[in-house]
Write a protein that holds these residues in place. Structure first.
Motif, PDB file in Angstrom:
ATOM      1  N   GLN A 180       0.804  -1.221   0.000  1.00  0.00           N
ATOM      2  CA  GLN A 180       0.000   0.000   0.000  1.00  0.00           C
ATOM      3  C   GLN A 180       0.835   1.268   0.000  1.00  0.00           C
ATOM      4  O   GLN A 180       0.447   2.270  -0.579  1.00  0.00           O
ATOM      5  N   LYS A 181       1.954   1.218   0.694  1.00  0.00           N
ATOM      6  CA  LYS A 181       2.632   2.482   0.965  1.00  0.00           C
ATOM      7  C   LYS A 181       3.934   2.695   0.210  1.00  0.00           C
ATOM      8  O   LYS A 181       4.445   3.800   0.183  1.00  0.00           O
ATOM      9  N   THR A 182       4.520   1.649  -0.311  1.00  0.00           N
ATOM     10  CA  THR A 182       5.831   1.865  -0.918  1.00  0.00           C
ATOM     11  C   THR A 182       5.732   1.886  -2.435  1.00  0.00           C
ATOM     12  O   THR A 182       4.787   1.359  -3.025  1.00  0.00           O
ATOM     13  N   ARG A 183       6.723   2.496  -3.029  1.00  0.00           N
ATOM     14  CA  ARG A 183       6.779   2.578  -4.481  1.00  0.00           C
ATOM     15  C   ARG A 183       6.915   1.189  -5.097  1.00  0.00           C
ATOM     16  O   ARG A 183       6.198   0.850  -6.032  1.00  0.00           O
ATOM     17  N   MET A 186       3.692  -0.608  -5.075  1.00  0.00           N
ATOM     18  CA  MET A 186       2.771  -0.089  -6.082  1.00  0.00           C
ATOM     19  C   MET A 186       3.163  -0.619  -7.470  1.00  0.00           C
ATOM     20  O   MET A 186       2.307  -1.015  -8.263  1.00  0.00           O
ATOM     21  N   TYR A 187       4.465  -0.635  -7.744  1.00  0.00           N
ATOM     22  CA  TYR A 187       4.917  -1.118  -9.048  1.00  0.00           C
ATOM     23  C   TYR A 187       4.610  -2.596  -9.205  1.00  0.00           C
ATOM     24  O   TYR A 187       4.263  -3.054 -10.292  1.00  0.00           O
ATOM     25  N   THR A 189       2.104  -4.206  -7.865  1.00  0.00           N
ATOM     26  CA  THR A 189       0.676  -4.285  -8.201  1.00  0.00           C
ATOM     27  C   THR A 189       0.469  -3.962  -9.672  1.00  0.00           C
ATOM     28  O   THR A 189      -0.304  -4.629 -10.366  1.00  0.00           O
ATOM     29  N   ALA A 190       1.168  -2.939 -10.137  1.00  0.00           N
ATOM     30  CA  ALA A 190       1.019  -2.533 -11.535  1.00  0.00           C
ATOM     31  C   ALA A 190       1.438  -3.657 -12.472  1.00  0.00           C
ATOM     32  O   ALA A 190       0.765  -3.930 -13.471  1.00  0.00           O
ATOM     33  N   GLU A 193      -1.239  -6.142 -12.639  1.00  0.00           N
ATOM     34  CA  GLU A 193      -2.434  -5.655 -13.313  1.00  0.00           C
ATOM     35  C   GLU A 193      -2.236  -5.633 -14.822  1.00  0.00           C
ATOM     36  O   GLU A 193      -3.047  -6.119 -15.580  1.00  0.00           O
ATOM     37  N   SER A 194      -1.168  -4.988 -15.254  1.00  0.00           N
ATOM     38  CA  SER A 194      -0.932  -4.880 -16.681  1.00  0.00           C
ATOM     39  C   SER A 194       0.560  -4.769 -16.961  1.00  0.00           C
ATOM     40  O   SER A 194       1.135  -3.699 -16.866  1.00  0.00           O
ATOM     41  N   SER A 198       3.089  -1.417 -17.424  1.00  0.00           N
ATOM     42  CA  SER A 198       4.225  -1.219 -16.544  1.00  0.00           C
ATOM     43  C   SER A 198       5.515  -1.188 -17.347  1.00  0.00           C
ATOM     44  O   SER A 198       6.418  -0.409 -17.074  1.00  0.00           O
ATOM     45  N   ARG A 310     -14.561  -3.149  -8.486  1.00  0.00           N
ATOM     46  CA  ARG A 310     -13.343  -3.191  -9.288  1.00  0.00           C
ATOM     47  C   ARG A 310     -12.086  -3.356  -8.451  1.00  0.00           C
ATOM     48  O   ARG A 310     -11.056  -3.778  -8.928  1.00  0.00           O
ATOM     49  N   ASP A 311     -12.175  -3.021  -7.173  1.00  0.00           N
ATOM     50  CA  ASP A 311     -10.985  -3.119  -6.340  1.00  0.00           C
ATOM     51  C   ASP A 311     -10.789  -4.515  -5.760  1.00  0.00           C
ATOM     52  O   ASP A 311      -9.720  -4.848  -5.289  1.00  0.00           O
TER      53      ASP A 311
END
Ligand code: ATP
Ligand code: MG
Lengths: 327, 510
Positions: A180-183, A186-187, A189-190, A193-194, A198, A310-311
């Motif tokens: 949730q909190k770190t870069r 997040m990457y 997760t990205a 996702e796709s 990315s 969607r989440d």
């Protein structure tokens, strides 16, 4: 009352095993890799974790140190899990083979290796592999001092668990913060996702997939070790471990890919799995109990897909390999 | 004045298996200039630009930036060279917010969403964008998504911008807004490449035009020295006529009667408000309106995909019998003979299976007609071959996976299949989105052909120039209501434009 408390404690004990398996698989799946080899990975973790602790004790003799033995067990299991998932990553990410097939193969391969190592130790050590009683109790006893454990009701429920449980909860919280909190989180997760997006944004898909999958595999493997060292009493026991990996895969879906849900989810699943031992209702075969977690998972899947939020969906590219020039 | 050259590509060749997508192409991109890249579907525009954005590697050829040779091995390296591309199919993470998407992949120390949001806002105000940085992408409209894509590229400091068909899914108003932004960026000294199939846009926004044909470089001309006809001829390789024929059908009959149609969405807003009209056989009924005025809802309500609150939709059979369609399932309605060639924004997401070839995708529509357990491939294959030929689909064969086709060719397969199902009422929405000019005209003539066969055609379109040339009557929607129905032969663009905002000007506000 005491049965209830005993049930909770037993649920937590088995839930801890599941929690590692699930947390590891969540990390893996966040990168878009669906590693169905958790079962095999956990077998390997169990066998290598036991081997690590056993050979350490054999070498150290009387000077054996409890915390060190625990650390060694964790690290050996982790390394075994990493090795297994590194193979998986190589085959799916680099060679781009089908993820389901590879995962299933790994599952078979891992259980085989686990069995082999477990049996090999038993045979080469003259028929019986077990840690000394002192070390055994060290693995299975509460971390908190007795006065906390002895608090009525609350003490047993909150403080009577092994170090592995608290580590697992800590891991879940850390993983939540990471995602949730770190870069990097997040990457990751990205990527799940796709990957195409990315990649176009300059993120190294290969690095993220490899790292998440190998570290995730390592974490899952710890679960196998925890089972052998706590529930199974530090002897190789493949029967108890069978099916646990699959349960962890189902649990990932149940938790909606969220580490914090894994905490209560695995305890709930743990409870469902041991219920037949504690509260047996006549005429209901134990198998019914054992399929309960899977039924619950299906219900959760149905409910969430009906809500269509969607989440609360799996990582969008889960199960797909990525190749930049393919479209 | 000699323009400063930003990128020079020399002898670029790219092959995919048996397909040569680019064949030794030379190209110059100048700073402070907007270059339009033009070519038929499958001529290799996207492929060529993808080599600048690091998605593909050229098999042969060299790329120079400001005179020195560069190698772009990955999208990350492309950003380092200041090249940013907005792709034909958007590359955004749906579950992330705008800001999260914009800073994706950047490594500038600590992740500071608040600071990033501030910078996003600043970029927006500088170029005149309008986005909500905290909004999740899945809640955004297409044009908002595109804005996020552009801001993303600018945020990374790109000074060479490539836009692959940015206007395909935008309304004319949104397009004008985008062009204003592009001109701002040009004044800023950025190099801009825009791919579009709409020639009036090329004439409007570009300084130079480069044309590709079947993977080869044909030439570059100044926009001021050319015109749409010349560009089309260059693209196609021979002279083509850009005229739409509009023959009259001898004996039009009523086919579909819509009366007092009202639909309400989940939030309780009236998307259609007592809409009434008839569609006749042998007639193309154009539907015009600002996007979101109820076009989509209208088509969906007729096909049974959108719940109807009030009103009736009656279908007149060939024997004169009336069938009420409201309350019927989509499948039943289809069986009555209402076909819809609805072309969604997500071309592959709806109606086509990417990994199957054209034949397989034809089968998807017709398998129900077959009897027995075995598939009959003959008819679908014949149909696939016909579409391949009629619409000039660029593909090595009818069994080549449609996923690998260029964006426009995927669309041709989709539209071709719908038109060929020979319904009694044929509805199309945005059928020519992403199609090159030549194919667009082929589609128009196919629609006219259907009309002359006695089909009632309903054509939802954005391009008013086309509507007044193609349609027999034009229904203008405004805010879910019918603002007027005009004769296509006598109507003017201005008249329709006025009707499109008819109710807004009369009643101020909502
Ligand atoms: N990744 C790929 N794999 C296989 N073939 C490809 C791939 N990318 C492009 N092609 C082929 O290369 C050719 C050129 O495609 P490209 O997408 O560059 O066309 P385009 O000019 O952008 O067309 P459009 O206007 O329809 O978008 C097509 O025939 C397409 O099938
Ligand atoms: Mg293209």
């Amino acid at each position: 009352m005491t049965t209830l408390i005993a049930l909770v404690v037993a649920a937590v004990t088995f839930g801890t095993v599941l929690m590692y398996g699930t947390l590891g698989e969540i990390l893996t799946e966040k990168s878009g890799n669906l590693n169905l080899g958790v079962e095999g990975i956990m077998y390997m973790g169990g066998a290598f974790g036991l081997a690590g602790a056993f050979y350490y004790e054999k070498a150290a003799g009387a000077a054996v140190n409890g915390p060190l033995a625990v650390t060694i067990a964790i690290l050996s299991a982790f390394a075994a899990g990493m090795a297994a998932s590194a193979i998986y990553s190589f085959i799916t990410v680099t060679l781009r083979a089908n993820q389901n097939v590879t995962g299933l193969a790994l599952s078979i391969f891992g259980t085989g290796i686990g069995q082999f190592v477990g049996e090999f130790m038993r045979v080469s050590e003259g028929g019986y592999v077990a840690l000394s009683n002192g070390l055994k109790t060290f693995f299975a006893s509460p971390v908190f001092p007795p006065f906390l454990v002895n608090i009525p009701v609350a003490g047993r429920i909150f403080f009577s668990h092994t170090v592995f449980f608290y580590l697992a909860v800590l891991l879940a919280v850390l993983m939540y913060l990471f995602l949730q909190k770190t870069r990097c989180g997040m990457y990751l997760t990205a990527v799940g996702e796709s990957p195409a997006t990315s990649d176009a944004a300059g993120i190294s898909i290969t690095a993220y997939k490899y790292l998440a999958t190998t570290i995730g595999g390592g974490i899952s493997a710890i679960g196998g070790m925890v089972y052998i060292m706590t529930t199974a009493g530090c002897v190789w026991n493949h029967e108890g471990l069978s099916g646990v990996g699959w349960l962890a895969v189902a649990l990932v879906i149940f938790c909606m890919w969220r580490p914090l849900n894994a905490i209560w989810g695995s305890i709930l699943f743990g409870a469902m799995m041991i219920m037949y031992l504690r509260v047996s209702i006549p005429f209901i075969p134990t198998e019914i109990y054992k399929i309960l977690p899977y039924i619950v998972t299906v219900i959760v899947l149905v409910l969430t897909s009906m809500k269509n939020s969607r989440d609360k969906q799996p990582p969008a590219s889960l199960g797909n390999n990525y190749f930049r020039e393919e479209r | 004045m000699e323009k400063k050259c930003a990128i020079e590509m020399k002898g670029i060749t790219k092959r995919f298996g048996q397909v040569t997508a680019n064949d030794s192409i030379d190209l110059r991109i100048n700073r402070g200039e907007i270059m339009a890249l033009l070519g038929e579907n499958g001529s290799g525009k996207t492929t060529l630009m993808n080599m600048l954005s690091g998605i593909y590697q050229p098999d042969e050829g060299e790329i120079y930036e400001d005179g020195s040779r560069i190698y772009i091995r990955s999208p990350r390296e492309a950003y380092e060279y200041g090249i940013g591309m907005i792709h034909q199919h958007y590359k955004l993470i749906e579950v992330f917010t705008a800001t999260q998407n914009i800073i994706l992949g950047l490594n500038d120390g600590k992740m500071d969403i608040a600071a990033a949001e501030a910078r996003v806002k600043e970029i927006c105000s500088r170029y005149g964008f309008d986005i909500d940085p905290g909004k999740k992408v899945y809640d955004m409209s297409v044009s908002q998504k595109q804005t996020v894509e552009i801001v993303k590229v600018l945020y990374r400091g790109a000074d060479i911008l490539i836009l692959d068909e940015p206007t395909a899914v935008l309304t004319p108003q949104e397009t004008q807004k985008l062009f204003r932004v592009l001109r701002n960026m040009k004044e800023d000294g950025k190099a801009i490449v825009i791919i579009t199939h709409k020639l009036h846009e090329v004439m409007d926004v570009s300084d130079t035009v480069t044309v590709l044909r079947k993977g080869k470089y044909i030439g570059t001309v100044n926009t001021a020295d050319t015109d749409p006809q010349a560009l089309t001829d260059m693209m196609v390789g021979h002279a083509v006529s850009l005229n739409i024929e509009r023959p009259r059908y001898p004996d039009p009959q009523r086919k579909l009667i819509v009366e007092g149609l009202t639909v309400v969405d989940e939030e309780g807003i009236r998307r259609l408000d007592s809409v009434s009209f008839t569609a006749n056989t042998g007639e193309i009924l154009g539907v015009a309106g600002i996007s979101g005025s109820g076009q989509k809802e209208l088509l969906e309500a007729i096909t049974g995909l959108y719940p109807v609150k009030e009103g009736s939709i009656r279908f007149i059979g060939s024997d004169g019998s009336e069938t009420e369609l409201v309350g019927k399932t989509p499948k039943k309605i289809r069986e009555t003979g209402i076909g819809m060639a609805f072309v969604p924004e997500d071309r592959l997401g709806m109606g086509l299976v990417g990994s199957m070839g054209m034949t397989g995708n034809m089968l998807l529509r017709s398998w129900k007609n077959g009897k027995g357990a075995l598939l009959r491939k003959k008819d679908p294959e014949a149909l696939a071959n016909r579409i391949w030929k009629d619409l000039d689909v660029v593909t090595p064969g009818v069994d080549y996976p449609v996923r690998r086709l260029s964006g426009g060719n995927v669309q041709k397969v989709l539209v071709g299949r719908e038109i060929s199902s020979e319904p009694a009422v044929l509805m199309t929405a945005y059928a020519v989105r992403g199609l090159d000019i030549n194919t667009s005209y082929t589609i128009y003539s196919l629609l006219t052909e259907q009309k002359m066969k006695g089909v009632a055609v309903i054509y939802v379109g954005e391009d008013l120039d086309v509507l007044i040339e193609l349609a027999d009557r034009i229904l203008v929607l405004c805010g879910g209501r019918v603002a007027g129905i005009v004769d296509g032969r006598t109507a003017t663009k201005e008249e329709i434009g006025l009707l499109m905002t008819h109710f807004d000007s009369k009643e101020s506000g909502e």
